[in-house]
Design a protein around this motif. Structure first.
Motif, PDB file in Angstrom:
ATOM      1  N   ILE A 173       0.885  -1.098   0.142  1.00 47.05           N
ATOM      2  CA  ILE A 173      -0.075  -0.078  -0.071  1.00 47.05           C
ATOM      3  C   ILE A 173       0.689   1.264   0.040  1.00 47.05           C
ATOM      4  O   ILE A 173       0.474   2.270  -0.238  1.00 47.05           O
ATOM      5  CB  ILE A 173      -0.913  -0.208   1.120  1.00 47.05           C
ATOM      6  CG1 ILE A 173      -0.320  -0.003   2.728  1.00 47.05           C
ATOM      7  CG2 ILE A 173      -1.803  -1.124   1.078  1.00 47.05           C
ATOM      8  CD1 ILE A 173      -1.010  -0.091   3.796  1.00 47.05           C
ATOM      9  N   GLY A 174       2.083   1.133   0.488  1.00 49.53           N
ATOM     10  CA  GLY A 174       2.964   2.323   0.415  1.00 49.53           C
ATOM     11  C   GLY A 174       3.016   2.779   1.927  1.00 49.53           C
ATOM     12  O   GLY A 174       2.786   2.035   2.756  1.00 49.53           O
ATOM     13  N   SER A 175       3.593   4.284   1.895  1.00 52.93           N
ATOM     14  CA  SER A 175       3.795   4.886   3.135  1.00 52.93           C
ATOM     15  C   SER A 175       2.888   6.195   3.405  1.00 52.93           C
ATOM     16  O   SER A 175       2.223   6.459   2.453  1.00 52.93           O
ATOM     17  CB  SER A 175       5.239   4.947   3.235  1.00 52.93           C
ATOM     18  OG  SER A 175       5.629   6.130   2.355  1.00 52.93           O
ATOM     19  N   GLY A 176       3.015   6.726   4.375  1.00 56.02           N
ATOM     20  CA  GLY A 176       2.324   7.994   4.971  1.00 56.02           C
ATOM     21  C   GLY A 176       0.824   7.865   4.587  1.00 56.02           C
ATOM     22  O   GLY A 176      -0.017   6.900   4.556  1.00 56.02           O
ATOM     23  N   ASP A 177       0.344   9.077   4.522  1.00 56.26           N
ATOM     24  CA  ASP A 177      -1.123   9.401   4.348  1.00 56.26           C
ATOM     25  C   ASP A 177      -1.506   8.495   3.184  1.00 56.26           C
ATOM     26  O   ASP A 177      -2.692   7.992   2.903  1.00 56.26           O
ATOM     27  CB  ASP A 177      -1.552  10.815   4.169  1.00 56.26           C
ATOM     28  CG  ASP A 177      -1.533  11.507   5.466  1.00 56.26           C
ATOM     29  OD1 ASP A 177      -1.430  10.694   6.638  1.00 56.26           O
ATOM     30  OD2 ASP A 177      -1.722  12.706   5.621  1.00 56.26           O
ATOM     31  N   ILE A 178      -0.713   8.483   2.046  1.00 54.59           N
ATOM     32  CA  ILE A 178      -0.926   7.710   0.842  1.00 54.59           C
ATOM     33  C   ILE A 178      -1.321   6.275   0.896  1.00 54.59           C
ATOM     34  O   ILE A 178      -2.141   5.687   0.568  1.00 54.59           O
ATOM     35  CB  ILE A 178       0.193   8.102  -0.376  1.00 54.59           C
ATOM     36  CG1 ILE A 178       0.158   9.439  -0.734  1.00 54.59           C
ATOM     37  CG2 ILE A 178      -0.402   7.268  -1.667  1.00 54.59           C
ATOM     38  CD1 ILE A 178      -1.181  10.017  -1.259  1.00 54.59           C
ATOM     39  N   GLY A 179      -0.460   5.529   1.806  1.00 53.60           N
ATOM     40  CA  GLY A 179      -0.515   4.438   2.311  1.00 53.60           C
ATOM     41  C   GLY A 179      -1.776   4.186   2.925  1.00 53.60           C
ATOM     42  O   GLY A 179      -2.476   3.139   2.611  1.00 53.60           O
TER      43      GLY A 179
END
Length: 226
Positions: A53-59
């Motif tokens: 899913i990725g990292s931070g808010d984007i995740g």
């Protein structure tokens, strides 16, 4: 894709056209979210083919998007192939939930833009869609999981705009969860399996939620950065 599911998608399209109004978000808010999500670096596929899913808010947004994809696909199937003996009121309830989940799915896809993870392939082989108990039990599991997922990941969201949208969506998911639970067992709309002794909904970690969700997905999802 089965023809009947295509028909359900067509029906859901009518509600989808107004998803911004439904979500309570202005076009400007979504535009900002789309711009913020325009970087592709947080989107990726691991070496074993799992979608990360990725990292931070984007995740976190991708995490929500993955779960909404799963729920939308489930309810599209439920309405496309109704279980035996389904009543008109249950059909109405489940159709409304289907439309909500499609709206949620498409909202996150639009907000994420090019940072959205790919469309996921589901695996509902463990569900007997012709049996009421099997369908509603699966619906309860998905809805309860969705609410605990939002509650468990909310504190990780940094952007106030994203947090506001997540709050609006989880409140709808909680309504779904209460309704489905009550269809299974009258009076269980706020049972102890979801609401604790302090009157607070239970929460779950991203890792635990994805472990359960992956049981309904051929395309597995991971969260290596959380």
């Amino acid at each position: 894709m089965k023809p009947e599911i295509n028909q359900s998608l067509g029906e859901a399209n009518m509600a989808r056209r107004s998803f911004l109004r439904y979500a309570g978000a202005s076009a400007a808010t979504v535009a900002v979210m789309g711009v913020a999500a325009s970087c592709k670096k947080d989107r990726g596929v691991t070496v074993d083919g799992t979608i990360d899913i990725g990292s931070g808010d984007i995740g976190i947004l991708n995490y929500a998007y993955a779960l909404e994809q799963l729920e939308a696909a489930f309810y599209l199937q439920v309405i496309a192939t109704p279980y035996s003996g389904i009543s008109s009121i249950e059909t109405s309830y489940l159709t409304d939930i289907r439309d909500h989940e499609v709206l949620h799915r498409d909202f996150f896809k639009a907000a994420l833009g090019t940072s959205a993870i790919i469309g996921l392939t589901t695996d509902f082989s463990s569900i007997n869609f012709s049996d009421r108990t099997s369908v509603l039990s699966a619906a309860k599991l998905l809805e309860d999981t969705g609410v605990t997922a939002y509650d468990g990941a909310g504190y990780l969201i940094k952007d106030a705009g994203y947090l506001t949208i997540a709050g609006k969506i989880v409140s709808v998911e909680a309504r779904h969860a209460a309704l489905i639970s009550n269809l299974l067992v009258a009076g269980s709309f706020a049972a102890s399996d979801q609401v604790d002794a302090n009157g607070l909904n239970k929460a779950a970690s991203i890792k635990d939620v994805l472990a359960g969700a992956n049981g309904f997905l051929k395309t597995k999802v991971s969260a290596s950065k959380f």
